[in-house]
Motif scaffolding. Structure first.
Motif, PDB file in Angstrom:
ATOM      1  N   ALA A   1       0.814  -1.225   0.000  1.00  0.00           N
ATOM      2  CA  ALA A   1       0.000   0.000   0.000  1.00  0.00           C
ATOM      3  C   ALA A   1       0.845   1.272   0.000  1.00  0.00           C
ATOM      4  N   THR A   2       1.995   1.237   0.665  1.00  0.00           N
ATOM      5  CA  THR A   2       2.736   2.487   0.911  1.00  0.00           C
ATOM      6  C   THR A   2       3.100   3.277  -0.348  1.00  0.00           C
TER       7      THR A   2
ATOM      8  N   ASP B   1       9.140  -7.355  -6.824  1.00  0.00           N
ATOM      9  CA  ASP B   1       8.502  -8.656  -6.656  1.00  0.00           C
ATOM     10  C   ASP B   1       7.115  -8.633  -7.291  1.00  0.00           C
TER      11      ASP B   1
ATOM     12  N   HIS C   1      10.327  -8.439   6.144  1.00  0.00           N
ATOM     13  CA  HIS C   1      10.565  -8.808   4.737  1.00  0.00           C
ATOM     14  C   HIS C   1      10.614  -7.558   3.875  1.00  0.00           C
TER      15      HIS C   1
ATOM     16  N   ALA D   1      10.708  -6.699  -0.642  1.00  0.00           N
ATOM     17  CA  ALA D   1      10.353  -7.404  -1.870  1.00  0.00           C
ATOM     18  C   ALA D   1       9.578  -8.652  -1.407  1.00  0.00           C
TER      19      ALA D   1
ATOM     20  N   LYS E   1       4.396   0.219  11.817  1.00  0.00           N
ATOM     21  CA  LYS E   1       5.769  -0.060  11.372  1.00  0.00           C
ATOM     22  C   LYS E   1       6.817   0.271  12.448  1.00  0.00           C
TER      23      LYS E   1
HETATM   24  C1  6PG Z   1       4.592  -6.856  -1.878  1.00  0.00           C
HETATM   25  C2  6PG Z   1       5.786  -6.017  -1.580  1.00  0.00           C
HETATM   26  C3  6PG Z   1       6.231  -6.055  -0.139  1.00  0.00           C
HETATM   27  C4  6PG Z   1       5.779  -4.724   0.504  1.00  0.00           C
HETATM   28  C5  6PG Z   1       5.766  -4.809   2.010  1.00  0.00           C
HETATM   29  C6  6PG Z   1       5.228  -3.557   2.636  1.00  0.00           C
HETATM   30  O1  6PG Z   1       4.428  -7.264  -3.002  1.00  0.00           O
HETATM   31  O2  6PG Z   1       3.796  -7.076  -0.956  1.00  0.00           O
HETATM   32  O3  6PG Z   1       6.608  -5.644  -2.558  1.00  0.00           O
HETATM   33  O4  6PG Z   1       7.573  -6.273   0.073  1.00  0.00           O
HETATM   34  O5  6PG Z   1       6.616  -3.687   0.058  1.00  0.00           O
HETATM   35  O6  6PG Z   1       4.984  -5.913   2.390  1.00  0.00           O
HETATM   36  O7  6PG Z   1       3.892  -3.406   2.253  1.00  0.00           O
HETATM   37  P1  6PG Z   1       3.016  -2.163   2.682  1.00  0.00           P
HETATM   38  O8  6PG Z   1       3.510  -0.987   1.908  1.00  0.00           O
HETATM   39  O9  6PG Z   1       1.615  -2.539   2.278  1.00  0.00           O
HETATM   40  O10 6PG Z   1       3.181  -1.994   4.153  1.00  0.00           O
END
Ligand code: 6PG
Length: 240
Positions: A42-43, A73, A151, A153, A204
């Motif tokens: 989402a970010t 990813d 985690h 990617a 976070k």
């Molecule tokens: C995905 C991402 C993953 C994401 C994080 C943070 O495909 O889900 O690339 O690594 O960047 O999970 O996700 P949020 O921005 O939703 O907190």
């Protein structure tokens, strides 16, 4: 590792738009093109929307025709699926900006994961070969996020893909929805010229604290030998 704390997530996204436009202009001036890695989650979505808005200052500053986009990813779903990272970036940004279609290097989430991974590896190696060396593809700017477990990617804690030291792409099964994914690995991400992590919101806080304290988490292992890593966070995500 550099940390920048913004008062709000809106200011953080504005800062990220500045960084994106600056890196794009620099890379195009130096090398004639700019290679960006996008993340899902989402970010970064408000960032993509902001960059693609012609009424905002960034749109006009970005040499879109010289941009190349790839993904950090992808979830193993078709490109029109609501969980597709390609679709998210397409809907928020890519369909509104003049990036040539051949510069959009998407991961085929609809294909069997093993095949999609091998194909993406070949695609990126060919791109690298065109630039002079099949074993080197420095991403000019990788926009990454961090999950609550550390985690980034789709490199999850304790996953065997963390040990990959040769391949640039791995198909993985991870403890998240959807579980089947394709991810860039450390050998590629750690060639990047610039990595920008974005993290906002109270949820976070704990994981950022652990990263700052030097815990060995996937996101903390992004440390390009010849590149720089910057964390943009909002005040909610820190104790600052
Ligand atoms: C995905 C991402 C993953 C994401 C994080 C943070 O495909 O889900 O690339 O690594 O960047 O999970 O996700 P949020 O921005 O939703 O907190």
């Amino acid at each position: 590792m550099r940390w920048v704390v913004f008062r709000s997530s809106e200011e953080m996204i504005g800062g990220a738009a500045d960084a994106f436009a600056r890196r794009a202009a620099e890379a195009c001036a130096d090398r004639g093109s700019c290679l960006i890695a996008l993340s899902g989650g989402a970010t970064p979505q408000p960032l993509y929307r902001l960059l693609a808005n012609p009424r905002e200052p960034w749109f006009g500053r970005i040499p879109w025709k010289k941009m190349h986009v790839l993904w950090a990813d992808e979830r193993c779903v078709p490109p029109d699926h609501e969980q597709s990272n390609y679709r998210a970036a397409y809907d928020t940004m890519l369909h509104r900006v003049p990036i040539p279609t051949e510069n959009v290097h998407r991961i085929r989430g609809e294909a069997p994961p093993g095949d999609a991974g091998v194909e993406y590896e070949q695609q990126l190696r060919s791109l690298a070969a065109l630039r002079g060396d099949r074993n080197r593809l420095p991403i000019d700017l990788a926009i990454l996020g961090v999950g609550l477990d550390g985690h980034t990617a789709s490199l999850f804690p304790n996953h065997p893909a963390l040990l990959e030291d040769r391949r640039w792409i791995r198909d993985v099964t991870v403890p998240a929805r959807p579980p089947r994914r394709i991810t860039l690995t450390f050998p590629l991400l750690n060639q990047a010229n610039h990595v920008l992590f974005l993290a906002a919101g109270r949820t976070k806080r704990e994981i950022l604290e652990r990263i700052r304290n030097g815990e060995d988490l996937p996101a903390a292992r992004i440390a390009p030998a010849q590149g720089e890593v910057t964390w943009y966070v909002d005040s909610e995500a820190t104790n600052a």
